[in-house]
Design an enzyme around this catalytic site. Sequence first.
Site, PDB file in Angstrom:
ATOM      1  N   ASP A   1       5.061  -2.016  -6.018  1.00 60.99           N
ATOM      2  CA  ASP A   1       5.287  -1.953  -4.474  1.00 60.99           C
ATOM      3  C   ASP A   1       6.027  -3.278  -3.980  1.00 60.99           C
ATOM      4  O   ASP A   1       6.803  -3.234  -3.121  1.00 60.99           O
ATOM      5  CB  ASP A   1       3.984  -1.791  -4.031  1.00 60.99           C
ATOM      6  CG  ASP A   1       3.329  -0.300  -3.883  1.00 60.99           C
ATOM      7  OD1 ASP A   1       4.293   0.479  -4.422  1.00 60.99           O
ATOM      8  OD2 ASP A   1       2.365   0.030  -3.376  1.00 60.99           O
ATOM      9  N   GLU A  42       8.290  -5.219  -5.460  1.00 62.90           N
ATOM     10  CA  GLU A  42       9.714  -5.109  -5.464  1.00 62.90           C
ATOM     11  C   GLU A  42      10.279  -4.169  -4.379  1.00 62.90           C
ATOM     12  O   GLU A  42      11.356  -4.411  -3.797  1.00 62.90           O
ATOM     13  CB  GLU A  42      10.120  -4.318  -6.961  1.00 62.90           C
ATOM     14  CG  GLU A  42       9.924  -5.642  -8.065  1.00 62.90           C
ATOM     15  CD  GLU A  42       9.964  -4.927  -9.483  1.00 62.90           C
ATOM     16  OE1 GLU A  42      10.308  -5.699 -10.370  1.00 62.90           O
ATOM     17  OE2 GLU A  42       9.472  -3.823  -9.770  1.00 62.90           O
ATOM     18  N   ASP A  49       8.820  -3.447  -1.405  1.00 65.22           N
ATOM     19  CA  ASP A  49       8.814  -4.316  -0.450  1.00 65.22           C
ATOM     20  C   ASP A  49       9.699  -5.460  -0.288  1.00 65.22           C
ATOM     21  O   ASP A  49      10.531  -5.553   0.912  1.00 65.22           O
ATOM     22  CB  ASP A  49       7.452  -4.855  -0.143  1.00 65.22           C
ATOM     23  CG  ASP A  49       6.297  -3.858   0.266  1.00 65.22           C
ATOM     24  OD1 ASP A  49       6.714  -2.880   0.494  1.00 65.22           O
ATOM     25  OD2 ASP A  49       5.308  -4.365  -0.208  1.00 65.22           O
ATOM     26  N   SER A  71       1.091   3.467   9.298  1.00 64.75           N
ATOM     27  CA  SER A  71       0.560   2.810   8.228  1.00 64.75           C
ATOM     28  C   SER A  71       0.134   1.406   8.523  1.00 64.75           C
ATOM     29  O   SER A  71       0.054   1.099   9.673  1.00 64.75           O
ATOM     30  CB  SER A  71       1.658   2.655   7.267  1.00 64.75           C
ATOM     31  OG  SER A  71       2.894   1.840   8.028  1.00 64.75           O
ATOM     32  N   LYS A 131     -10.205  -0.475   0.705  1.00 62.39           N
ATOM     33  CA  LYS A 131      -8.731   0.427   0.850  1.00 62.39           C
ATOM     34  C   LYS A 131      -8.551   1.125  -0.634  1.00 62.39           C
ATOM     35  O   LYS A 131      -8.636   0.690  -1.455  1.00 62.39           O
ATOM     36  CB  LYS A 131      -7.727  -0.521   0.884  1.00 62.39           C
ATOM     37  CG  LYS A 131      -6.400  -0.101   1.313  1.00 62.39           C
ATOM     38  CD  LYS A 131      -5.190  -1.112   1.570  1.00 62.39           C
ATOM     39  CE  LYS A 131      -4.040  -0.315   1.821  1.00 62.39           C
ATOM     40  NZ  LYS A 131      -3.367   0.319   0.735  1.00 62.39           N
ATOM     41  N   GLU A 164      -8.606   9.726   2.349  1.00 64.46           N
ATOM     42  CA  GLU A 164      -7.832   9.168   1.228  1.00 64.46           C
ATOM     43  C   GLU A 164      -8.204  10.354   0.116  1.00 64.46           C
ATOM     44  O   GLU A 164      -9.524  10.229  -0.256  1.00 64.46           O
ATOM     45  CB  GLU A 164      -7.911   7.883   0.714  1.00 64.46           C
ATOM     46  CG  GLU A 164      -6.936   7.445  -0.240  1.00 64.46           C
ATOM     47  CD  GLU A 164      -5.787   6.893   0.599  1.00 64.46           C
ATOM     48  OE1 GLU A 164      -5.600   7.211   1.720  1.00 64.46           O
ATOM     49  OE2 GLU A 164      -5.077   6.206  -0.358  1.00 64.46           O
ATOM     50  N   LYS A 221     -10.601  -2.943  10.573  1.00 68.91           N
ATOM     51  CA  LYS A 221     -10.138  -2.451  11.792  1.00 68.91           C
ATOM     52  C   LYS A 221     -11.139  -2.956  12.990  1.00 68.91           C
ATOM     53  O   LYS A 221     -12.239  -2.981  12.831  1.00 68.91           O
ATOM     54  CB  LYS A 221     -10.646  -0.918  11.551  1.00 68.91           C
ATOM     55  CG  LYS A 221      -9.905  -0.190  10.631  1.00 68.91           C
ATOM     56  CD  LYS A 221     -10.127   1.399  10.295  1.00 68.91           C
ATOM     57  CE  LYS A 221      -9.299   2.022   9.047  1.00 68.91           C
ATOM     58  NZ  LYS A 221      -9.851   3.136   8.639  1.00 68.91           N
ATOM     59  N   LYS A 250      -4.837  -7.264   1.228  1.00 75.38           N
ATOM     60  CA  LYS A 250      -4.427  -6.845  -0.190  1.00 75.38           C
ATOM     61  C   LYS A 250      -4.897  -7.780  -1.324  1.00 75.38           C
ATOM     62  O   LYS A 250      -4.615  -8.931  -1.213  1.00 75.38           O
ATOM     63  CB  LYS A 250      -2.821  -6.791  -0.428  1.00 75.38           C
ATOM     64  CG  LYS A 250      -2.255  -5.739   0.626  1.00 75.38           C
ATOM     65  CD  LYS A 250      -2.295  -4.501  -0.331  1.00 75.38           C
ATOM     66  CE  LYS A 250      -1.022  -4.065  -0.780  1.00 75.38           C
ATOM     67  NZ  LYS A 250      -0.855  -2.529  -1.055  1.00 75.38           N
ATOM     68  N   CYS A 254      -2.523   1.798 -45.583  1.00 79.74           N
ATOM     69  CA  CYS A 254      -2.782   2.048 -46.848  1.00 79.74           C
ATOM     70  C   CYS A 254      -1.452   2.739 -47.772  1.00 79.74           C
ATOM     71  O   CYS A 254      -1.491   3.128 -48.838  1.00 79.74           O
ATOM     72  CB  CYS A 254      -3.749   3.348 -47.036  1.00 79.74           C
ATOM     73  SG  CYS A 254      -3.068   5.021 -46.504  1.00 79.74           S
TER      74      CYS A 254
END
Length: 675
Positions: free
Chosen positions: A47, A49, A51, A96, A129, A184, A298, A322, A419
């Site tokens: 993610d 990368e 972003d 989002s 999250k 979710e 929130k 995060k 063996c």
Amino acid sequence: MSPRLRSGQGPRQARSAGIAPRAESLREQIEEANYRYYVLDDPQITDAEFDALLHELIELENAHPELRTPDSPTQRVGAIASERFAPFEHARPMLSLANAVTSDELRAFDERARKAAGTSRVAYVCELKIDGLAVALDYRNGSLARGGTRGDGRIGEDVTANLRTVKTIPLRLRVPASVEARGEVYLRKTDFERLNAAREHEGLPVFANPRNAASGGVRQLDPALTAQRRLSFFAYQLVSDEGLRTQWEALRRLAALGLPVNPNVARAEALEDVLAYCRRWEERRDDLDYEIDGVVVKVDDFALQERLGVVARDPRWAIAFKFKPREARTKLLDIAVSVGRTGTLNPNAVLKPVQIGGVTVKSATLHNIDYIKSNDIRIGDTVLVTRAGDVIPRVVGPVLVERTGKEHRFRMPDRCPVCGADVDHPPGEAMSRCTNAACPAQVYERVRHFASRGAMDMEGLGDVMAQQLTDLGLVRDIADIYKLDRAALERVPRMGPKSVENLLRNIERSKQRGLARLLYGLGIRFVGTQTSAILAGDFGTIDAIAEASESELQRSEGIGPEVAGSVALFFKQAANGEMIARLKHAGVDTTAPKRPRAAEGKLTGKTFVLTGTLENLTREEAMQLIVRAGGKVTGSVSKKTDYVVAGADPGSKLTKAESLGIPVMDEVGLRKLLR
Ligand code: IVH
């Protein structure tokens, strides 16, 4: 968190080229990443990368607005809706969230909220999250009418039939309300491990993380396949005209409607409580049976949310804090092969040590040769490694931009690395096996498993002791454990008289564990604790199991041809028979209290297949009813199937039943049969 795409070009490249081609190249990479992530479910860059690519494009377009095209990925909220499902239009866009990674960013968020509120403190709701897939559930008069994915926030995919198979999504609310619940869909870590283990057995590619498996599960074309994934759901947003005033009230209302709300939500009076919540859960995330990748904060008050509004793609009233990423890049130094209990050759990554989420990781699983091949992992590669919870670290894939050409492909050895015996590479199977049952590596694994807690539970006989006993040649198979005496154990380095006494006593005690644990301890392929308990209960003695034919074994609940075949094969081996005789001779209890079989009933001898969602019964309940009446439930339709019980949105099983002329009934029909 999760990887998105193994891109051909990193952001470092093409810088010297013109700005327009760079913007175009970024667009292509982002499109491709989105496609792999959302449509193929086979993401290959992180993610972070992703972003980085997106941010570079946003900056480029901001600096040169003339470069912005209407179809640029910056012009939409996120994903693209796949074309396999009917579109699901969201009455209100599914937004989002902007991210925060430091407490300073959370402070800045709080400052903006306080400014808008004109107060010195703002109350928040803190939620975990959940790392899954956002969906919207449309309830009409309390009944689940439609469900869709988020898609690009405006239009998602209509996956109603699939969502109906998710057990924790109520098909009917406790109150006949007309509301939209958002939340979710996710996969529990335990269900994820089970799913991957089963896929490995079947030689199917394993999933890199629970999120991918959940997201792929929701987008199956056959709802029966979704059902098999055992997905779960948490609700976190309520869209309704019920006049609710706060997010906290909304969560309570969701729970009252019968929707599952995460039990760890908390109301925070002010920012300090938010920071404490984030700290606490970053430390405790491994205690949960599901993956979380952060905390969603929130603003509690809906009126204030309204005032703060939405900017571009993100609301200003919520933010995602995060956690530190749990993946890292490192060098794959080598691939070491270990030998498992059943002789399987397991490739393990030898990594240049790297810190992932506070733990040093030096090795990781590579599953099997197919996994290595299909992900094109080569020795010498820079690889992406994830460590998810208490799950073993796993190599996700190579970072192709780092390839130098000096890497080389791995080959499974033809001789056992322990063996030296021949290795069998059965065609069509993912696993290669050492053919020597007396291979010390296999003996060690079998002894360790036999003595483990879930099996014969011999305290003092852990990994190290098992290794020493096999290395010294004191134990060549599990029955040898019962031959150990004081003199033998005193030969083991660092074993004092007290430890010897204790171990001997624990070995003695283990003789009374009973058939179910013994059977599990034998380590027969496909025979876990549950299967062992069922067989022990049905047959009562080890001899009865050993003598049973495959079809007799299959009369036990949940035992299919594969398990039955494996059990029969085990007892067919002369060496195993001899070992069991020695166990008995040593006084190991090989019996279990016999449970009367579901035996004679209305459905004795009849085989059923269930498909779709039944009106009132869960699949488990229907299965129990059938088994209790003497019938059997299997997973797939064949000529041997007597009846198919089909509910709403049945899968391909129904079509197959119809083509074979097998009687199909609904729940009412099943109940009639039982009457
Ligand atoms: S609220 C505007 N709450 O995180 C509010 N999202 O980028 C939008 N997620 O797409 C979502 N747990 O898939 C919210 N408790 C939670 C969440 C949550 C997970 C996901 C969701 C969303 C993404 C945010």
